[in-house]
Design a protein around this motif. Structure first.
Motif, PDB file in Angstrom:
ATOM      1  N   PHE A 108     -20.740   4.451  36.303  1.00  0.00           N
ATOM      2  CA  PHE A 108     -19.966   5.698  35.908  1.00  0.00           C
ATOM      3  C   PHE A 108     -18.762   5.228  35.164  1.00  0.00           C
ATOM      4  O   PHE A 108     -18.670   6.168  33.959  1.00  0.00           O
ATOM      5  CB  PHE A 108     -19.640   6.528  37.101  1.00  0.00           C
ATOM      6  N   ALA A 109     -17.984   4.460  35.124  1.00  0.00           N
ATOM      7  CA  ALA A 109     -16.878   3.847  34.352  1.00  0.00           C
ATOM      8  C   ALA A 109     -17.755   3.545  33.131  1.00  0.00           C
ATOM      9  O   ALA A 109     -17.083   3.840  32.027  1.00  0.00           O
ATOM     10  CB  ALA A 109     -16.233   2.832  35.039  1.00  0.00           C
ATOM     11  N   LEU A 110     -18.777   2.697  33.005  1.00  0.00           N
ATOM     12  CA  LEU A 110     -19.297   2.334  31.677  1.00  0.00           C
ATOM     13  C   LEU A 110     -19.599   3.557  30.916  1.00  0.00           C
ATOM     14  O   LEU A 110     -19.492   3.757  29.740  1.00  0.00           O
ATOM     15  CB  LEU A 110     -20.478   1.415  31.842  1.00  0.00           C
ATOM     16  N   LYS A 111     -20.150   4.452  31.367  1.00  0.00           N
ATOM     17  CA  LYS A 111     -20.623   5.891  30.833  1.00  0.00           C
ATOM     18  C   LYS A 111     -19.534   6.674  30.074  1.00  0.00           C
ATOM     19  O   LYS A 111     -19.453   7.086  29.329  1.00  0.00           O
ATOM     20  CB  LYS A 111     -21.388   6.499  31.766  1.00  0.00           C
ATOM     21  N   ASP A 112     -18.327   6.612  30.930  1.00  0.00           N
ATOM     22  CA  ASP A 112     -16.905   7.297  30.558  1.00  0.00           C
ATOM     23  C   ASP A 112     -16.569   6.412  29.331  1.00  0.00           C
ATOM     24  O   ASP A 112     -15.866   6.995  28.683  1.00  0.00           O
ATOM     25  CB  ASP A 112     -15.954   7.486  31.619  1.00  0.00           C
ATOM     26  N   LEU A 113     -16.653   5.091  29.477  1.00  0.00           N
ATOM     27  CA  LEU A 113     -16.166   4.318  28.346  1.00  0.00           C
ATOM     28  C   LEU A 113     -16.940   4.601  26.976  1.00  0.00           C
ATOM     29  O   LEU A 113     -16.403   4.544  25.927  1.00  0.00           O
ATOM     30  CB  LEU A 113     -16.308   2.817  28.654  1.00  0.00           C
ATOM     31  N   GLU A 114     -18.342   5.031  27.213  1.00  0.00           N
ATOM     32  CA  GLU A 114     -19.050   5.228  25.945  1.00  0.00           C
ATOM     33  C   GLU A 114     -18.702   6.659  25.809  1.00  0.00           C
ATOM     34  O   GLU A 114     -18.769   6.930  24.451  1.00  0.00           O
ATOM     35  CB  GLU A 114     -20.562   5.234  26.585  1.00  0.00           C
ATOM     36  N   LEU A 115     -18.382   7.560  26.520  1.00  0.00           N
ATOM     37  CA  LEU A 115     -17.740   9.038  26.003  1.00  0.00           C
ATOM     38  C   LEU A 115     -16.735   8.940  25.178  1.00  0.00           C
ATOM     39  O   LEU A 115     -16.302   9.669  24.380  1.00  0.00           O
ATOM     40  CB  LEU A 115     -17.753   9.907  27.378  1.00  0.00           C
ATOM     41  N   ALA A 116     -15.607   7.728  25.991  1.00  0.00           N
ATOM     42  CA  ALA A 116     -14.373   7.826  25.084  1.00  0.00           C
ATOM     43  C   ALA A 116     -14.634   7.185  23.791  1.00  0.00           C
ATOM     44  O   ALA A 116     -13.939   7.708  22.659  1.00  0.00           O
ATOM     45  CB  ALA A 116     -13.620   6.786  25.942  1.00  0.00           C
ATOM     46  N   LYS A 117     -15.475   6.187  23.610  1.00  0.00           N
ATOM     47  CA  LYS A 117     -15.682   5.903  22.107  1.00  0.00           C
ATOM     48  C   LYS A 117     -16.516   7.006  21.310  1.00  0.00           C
ATOM     49  O   LYS A 117     -16.155   6.922  20.089  1.00  0.00           O
ATOM     50  CB  LYS A 117     -16.755   4.636  22.319  1.00  0.00           C
ATOM     51  N   LEU A 118     -17.298   7.681  21.863  1.00  0.00           N
ATOM     52  CA  LEU A 118     -17.845   8.690  21.103  1.00  0.00           C
ATOM     53  C   LEU A 118     -16.827   9.812  20.721  1.00  0.00           C
ATOM     54  O   LEU A 118     -16.836  10.276  19.580  1.00  0.00           O
ATOM     55  CB  LEU A 118     -19.042   9.417  21.990  1.00  0.00           C
ATOM     56  N   ALA A 119     -15.990   9.930  21.669  1.00  0.00           N
ATOM     57  CA  ALA A 119     -14.842  11.230  21.408  1.00  0.00           C
ATOM     58  C   ALA A 119     -13.880  10.703  20.259  1.00  0.00           C
ATOM     59  O   ALA A 119     -13.067  11.551  19.755  1.00  0.00           O
ATOM     60  CB  ALA A 119     -13.949  11.213  22.696  1.00  0.00           C
ATOM     61  N   LEU A 120     -13.945   9.324  19.899  1.00  0.00           N
ATOM     62  CA  LEU A 120     -12.968   9.091  18.863  1.00  0.00           C
ATOM     63  C   LEU A 120     -13.553   9.312  17.484  1.00  0.00           C
ATOM     64  O   LEU A 120     -12.894   9.616  16.515  1.00  0.00           O
ATOM     65  CB  LEU A 120     -12.724   7.371  18.853  1.00  0.00           C
ATOM     66  N   ALA A 121     -15.047   9.335  17.235  1.00  0.00           N
ATOM     67  CA  ALA A 121     -15.730   9.536  16.134  1.00  0.00           C
ATOM     68  C   ALA A 121     -16.877  10.067  16.487  1.00  0.00           C
ATOM     69  O   ALA A 121     -18.200   9.417  16.312  1.00  0.00           O
ATOM     70  CB  ALA A 121     -15.762   8.345  15.168  1.00  0.00           C
TER      71      ALA A 121
END
Length: 131
Positions: A108-121
């Motif tokens: 779940f943390a890995l998916k949240d990191l993907e969402l964080a990366k996506l939220a930047l751009a």
């Protein structure tokens, strides 16, 4: 079967709230008319946020008619980053750190990191099923 199990757990323990937040944010952006490019990106992220396992985030294929490509896409992402993206990415990052504490929370943390990366751009990205 594991993807289904992980997606159901994700949905119960935060994915529903995250997806709804992205949907509501997209709706507010759409109301402003000027925010429509970001609204569509927010709705794509909401769809991913509701059901992320078995899907991946990729850059769209270059298309000259697409507003999310080239200088305009970079400009839209830069405005997004300054106005809202870094706040949203920071929230996903903090949630990911909390999830990394337990072994069960690592996927779940890995998916949240993907969402964080996506939220930047978010402009110029799309979501597809994993092969």
């Amino acid at each position: 079967m594991i993807r289904l199990f992980l997606n159901v757990l994700w949905l119960i323990f935060g994915g529903f709230v995250s997806g709804c937040a992205w949907l509501i944010g997209g709706a507010f952006l759409a109301l402003t008319i000027v925010g429509l490019p970001w609204a569509f990106a927010a709705w794509r992220i909401a769809a991913y946020s509701f059901w992320p396992f078995g899907r991946e985030i990729v850059w769209r294929d270059p298309d000259p008619a697409d507003l999310g490509q080239g200088c305009l896409g970079v400009s839209l992402n830069l405005v997004w980053l300054v106005v809202a993206g870094w706040w949203i990415a920071l929230s996903h990052l903090l949630i990911a750190v909390a999830e990394f504490v337990s072994i069960i929370g690592i996927p779940f943390a890995l998916k949240d990191l993907e969402l964080a990366k996506l939220a930047l751009a978010p402009i110029g990205r799309t979501i597809r099923e994993k092969p």
